[in-house]
Motif scaffolding. Structure first.
Motif, PDB file in Angstrom:
ATOM      1  N   ALA A 143       6.793 -13.148 -10.410  1.00  0.00           N
ATOM      2  CA  ALA A 143       8.144 -12.636 -10.198  1.00  0.00           C
ATOM      3  C   ALA A 143       8.111 -11.129 -10.028  1.00  0.00           C
ATOM      4  CB  ALA A 143       9.050 -13.012 -11.373  1.00  0.00           C
ATOM      5  N   GLY A 144       8.962 -10.635  -9.130  1.00  0.00           N
ATOM      6  CA  GLY A 144       9.052  -9.196  -8.937  1.00  0.00           C
ATOM      7  C   GLY A 144      10.264  -8.835  -8.114  1.00  0.00           C
ATOM      8  N   MET A 145      10.618  -7.560  -8.143  1.00  0.00           N
ATOM      9  CA  MET A 145      11.696  -7.061  -7.301  1.00  0.00           C
ATOM     10  C   MET A 145      11.164  -6.836  -5.895  1.00  0.00           C
ATOM     11  SD  MET A 145      14.116  -7.192  -9.429  1.00  0.00           S
ATOM     12  CE  MET A 145      15.409  -6.463  -8.406  1.00  0.00           C
ATOM     13  N   VAL A 146      11.946  -7.211  -4.907  1.00  0.00           N
ATOM     14  CA  VAL A 146      11.489  -7.169  -3.521  1.00  0.00           C
ATOM     15  C   VAL A 146      10.994  -5.781  -3.135  1.00  0.00           C
ATOM     16  CG1 VAL A 146      12.221  -7.400  -1.116  1.00  0.00           C
ATOM     17  CG2 VAL A 146      12.943  -9.100  -2.814  1.00  0.00           C
ATOM     18  N   LYS A 147      11.710  -4.735  -3.556  1.00  0.00           N
ATOM     19  CA  LYS A 147      11.365  -3.382  -3.118  1.00  0.00           C
ATOM     20  C   LYS A 147      10.054  -2.876  -3.710  1.00  0.00           C
ATOM     21  CE  LYS A 147      14.015  -0.899  -6.692  1.00  0.00           C
ATOM     22  NZ  LYS A 147      15.093   0.092  -6.925  1.00  0.00           N
ATOM     23  N   THR A 148       9.592  -3.489  -4.801  1.00  0.00           N
ATOM     24  CA  THR A 148       8.345  -3.035  -5.421  1.00  0.00           C
ATOM     25  C   THR A 148       7.214  -4.044  -5.283  1.00  0.00           C
ATOM     26  OG1 THR A 148       9.048  -3.911  -7.580  1.00  0.00           O
ATOM     27  CG2 THR A 148       9.576  -1.605  -7.094  1.00  0.00           C
ATOM     28  N   LEU A 149       7.430  -5.145  -4.549  1.00  0.00           N
ATOM     29  CA  LEU A 149       6.370  -6.135  -4.375  1.00  0.00           C
ATOM     30  C   LEU A 149       5.320  -5.605  -3.404  1.00  0.00           C
ATOM     31  CD1 LEU A 149       8.097  -9.639  -4.064  1.00  0.00           C
ATOM     32  CD2 LEU A 149       6.456  -8.911  -5.789  1.00  0.00           C
ATOM     33  N   PRO A 150       4.081  -5.423  -3.835  1.00  0.00           N
ATOM     34  CA  PRO A 150       3.040  -5.021  -2.897  1.00  0.00           C
ATOM     35  C   PRO A 150       2.851  -6.093  -1.826  1.00  0.00           C
ATOM     36  CG  PRO A 150       2.334  -4.684  -5.155  1.00  0.00           C
ATOM     37  CD  PRO A 150       3.601  -5.484  -5.211  1.00  0.00           C
ATOM     38  N   PRO A 151       2.633  -5.698  -0.584  1.00  0.00           N
ATOM     39  CA  PRO A 151       2.549  -6.680   0.506  1.00  0.00           C
ATOM     40  C   PRO A 151       1.370  -7.636   0.397  1.00  0.00           C
ATOM     41  CG  PRO A 151       1.953  -4.468   1.260  1.00  0.00           C
ATOM     42  CD  PRO A 151       2.523  -4.317  -0.105  1.00  0.00           C
ATOM     43  N   ASN A 152       0.356  -7.262  -0.380  1.00  0.00           N
ATOM     44  CA  ASN A 152      -0.822  -8.134  -0.484  1.00  0.00           C
ATOM     45  C   ASN A 152      -0.766  -9.080  -1.682  1.00  0.00           C
ATOM     46  OD1 ASN A 152      -1.055  -6.072  -2.346  1.00  0.00           O
ATOM     47  ND2 ASN A 152      -3.270  -5.885  -2.140  1.00  0.00           N
ATOM     48  N   THR A 153       0.399  -9.173  -2.345  1.00  0.00           N
ATOM     49  CA  THR A 153       0.516 -10.052  -3.512  1.00  0.00           C
ATOM     50  C   THR A 153       0.215 -11.497  -3.144  1.00  0.00           C
ATOM     51  OG1 THR A 153       2.209  -8.597  -4.452  1.00  0.00           O
ATOM     52  CG2 THR A 153       2.025 -10.812  -5.369  1.00  0.00           C
ATOM     53  N   TRP A 154       0.791 -11.976  -2.050  1.00  0.00           N
ATOM     54  CA  TRP A 154       0.580 -13.358  -1.623  1.00  0.00           C
ATOM     55  C   TRP A 154      -0.908 -13.617  -1.363  1.00  0.00           C
ATOM     56  CZ3 TRP A 154       4.922 -10.639  -0.688  1.00  0.00           C
ATOM     57  CH2 TRP A 154       6.143 -11.256  -0.890  1.00  0.00           C
ATOM     58  N   LYS A 155      -1.542 -12.717  -0.634  1.00  0.00           N
ATOM     59  CA  LYS A 155      -2.959 -12.901  -0.286  1.00  0.00           C
ATOM     60  C   LYS A 155      -3.830 -12.921  -1.530  1.00  0.00           C
ATOM     61  CE  LYS A 155      -2.676 -10.845   4.336  1.00  0.00           C
ATOM     62  NZ  LYS A 155      -3.161  -9.759   5.228  1.00  0.00           N
ATOM     63  N   LEU A 156      -3.501 -12.081  -2.504  1.00  0.00           N
ATOM     64  CA  LEU A 156      -4.285 -12.046  -3.736  1.00  0.00           C
ATOM     65  C   LEU A 156      -4.155 -13.364  -4.498  1.00  0.00           C
ATOM     66  CD1 LEU A 156      -6.053 -10.325  -5.624  1.00  0.00           C
ATOM     67  CD2 LEU A 156      -3.946  -9.521  -6.716  1.00  0.00           C
TER      68      LEU A 156
END
Length: 377
Positions: A143-156
């Motif tokens: 879970a995270g706020m959209v504005k602070t989600l790093p773009p590579n979270t999904w890939k990780l």
């Protein structure tokens, strides 16, 4: 400020740390609410093993305390806030198991609930360590706020856990669901990292959540060129020590001195311990403390305190931690003791230092940083 978190799992009173008068920020965010409401709607197995990662001030742990979760965090403040908020809601502290970021839960995991941290290296380390404990049907939810989600979270998550599915955004928050791939072969855990300290034979250890993991940061490099030099000083403190290189260099320059390392990050203190041991083996002793700045340190007990104050707490920017460090340093220093501070030019630390100490001297400056000295009179 609103202290009441209301979700489908109940209503709880929550406070942030460190305490501030007229606090304007809540101890939770919309991502906490989204995750809790999702769990309530989907149902939680009564005896399921729940592990929570990076719960800022205990909002998830307190709300899920009926299920006896384990909360893992690198922040001492996070753990202390969880204890305080459990007591505030009259919940037995034994209902939540608190582990530091270098420890592992004893049981396999049915639910892995993740607040996505600011530092992706921390999450990468955590997933490496916990993946072998995830049951085949483990529900992994980040879970995270959209504005602070790093773009590579999904890939990780896909690389270290399995396929992911994002939720729709609600109140600018998002959930990411990951399915456990039991056939996934984990790569080698890259943490802690190590690098050779410039102009030295010391190999520096940095755990995953320590700032500037791959090289000496430019602020520390500048500070090392302007460390206090006073042969009468016997007790030094490296405050907010990070990997402890400043304290190690102070120890090298002052062979008869006692050095204290303080940080609120468990990984920082672990790094500092390893680096001090690498520099001195068994020939020197030092004190290492995971704590909220100098809150638990005796007054009039140090000759010199050196610090590079953080100007952010997770995603929140502010100077309140610096002010806390300066106030507490004034109490802990002996008369004539020196507080040596480095900061970015725009932070104007000299204003706070002069107000608290009655004096402030510029030691050195370059295009980005300023080093100040204030003496307790």
């Amino acid at each position: 400020m609103d202290l009441e978190l209301a979700s489908s799992l109940g209503v709880f009173q929550l406070q942030r740390l460190p305490f501030r008068k007229n606090e304007l920020l809540r101890a939770w965010d919309a991502a906490d609410e989204y995750l809790l409401n999702h769990l309530a709607a989907a149902g939680i197995a009564e005896h399921g093993s729940i592990v929570i990662l990076n719960d800022s001030f205990g909002a998830l742990a307190v709300s899920l305390s009926a299920y006896r979760p384990t909360a893992i965090a690198d922040s001492w403040l996070s753990q202390q806030a969880t204890r305080i908020n459990l007591a505030l809601n009259r919940i037995d502290h034994e209902r939540v198991s608190l582990l530091d970021s270098l420890s592992l839960p004893e049981a396999d995991i049915d639910y892995l609930l993740i607040k996505i941290p600011k530092t992706m290296a921390l999450l990468e380390y955590q997933l490496h360590r916990l993946k072998p404990l995830l049951k085949a049907d483990c529900r992994v939810i980040a879970a995270g706020m959209v504005k602070t989600l790093p773009p590579n979270t999904w890939k990780l998550l896909e690389r270290l856990v399995g396929p992911t599915q994002p939720s729709l955004a609600v109140k600018k928050a998002r959930l990411i669901f990951a399915s456990v791939d039991q056939n996934l072969q984990l790569p080698e855990n890259p943490y802690p990292t190590r690098y050779q300290l410039e102009n030295s034979d010391l190999s520096v250890c940095n755990h995953a959540n320590v700032f500037s993991r791959d090289s000496l940061d430019i602020g520390t490099r500048f500070l090392l060129e302007h460390l206090p030099q006073n042969s009468e000083y016997r007790d030094f403190i490296d405050l907010g020590c990070g990997n402890g290189i400043v304290g190690v260099m102070l120890a090298k320059q002052n062979p008869n001195a006692r050095i204290g390392f303080i940080d609120e990050s468990f990984m920082a203190i672990a790094s500092a311990k390893e680096n001090f041991a690498a520099a001195f083996a068994d020939s020197r002793q030092a004190n290492f403390l995971v704590a909220d700045c100098l809150s638990d340190y005796p007054e009039n007990n140090a000759d010199c305190i050196v610090c590079n104050p953080p100007f952010h707490q997770q995603h929140t920017i502010g100077d309140h931690i610096a002010w806390q460090m300066f106030r507490q340093a004034h109490k802990v220093l002996r008369k004539g003791g020196d507080l040596r501070v480095i900061g970015n030019r725009h932070l104007n630390y000299h204003l706070a230092l002069k107000k608290l100490f009655g004096n402030c001297r510029q030691v050195a400056a370059n295009a980005k940083f300023v080093i100040f000295s204030s003496v307790k009179v």
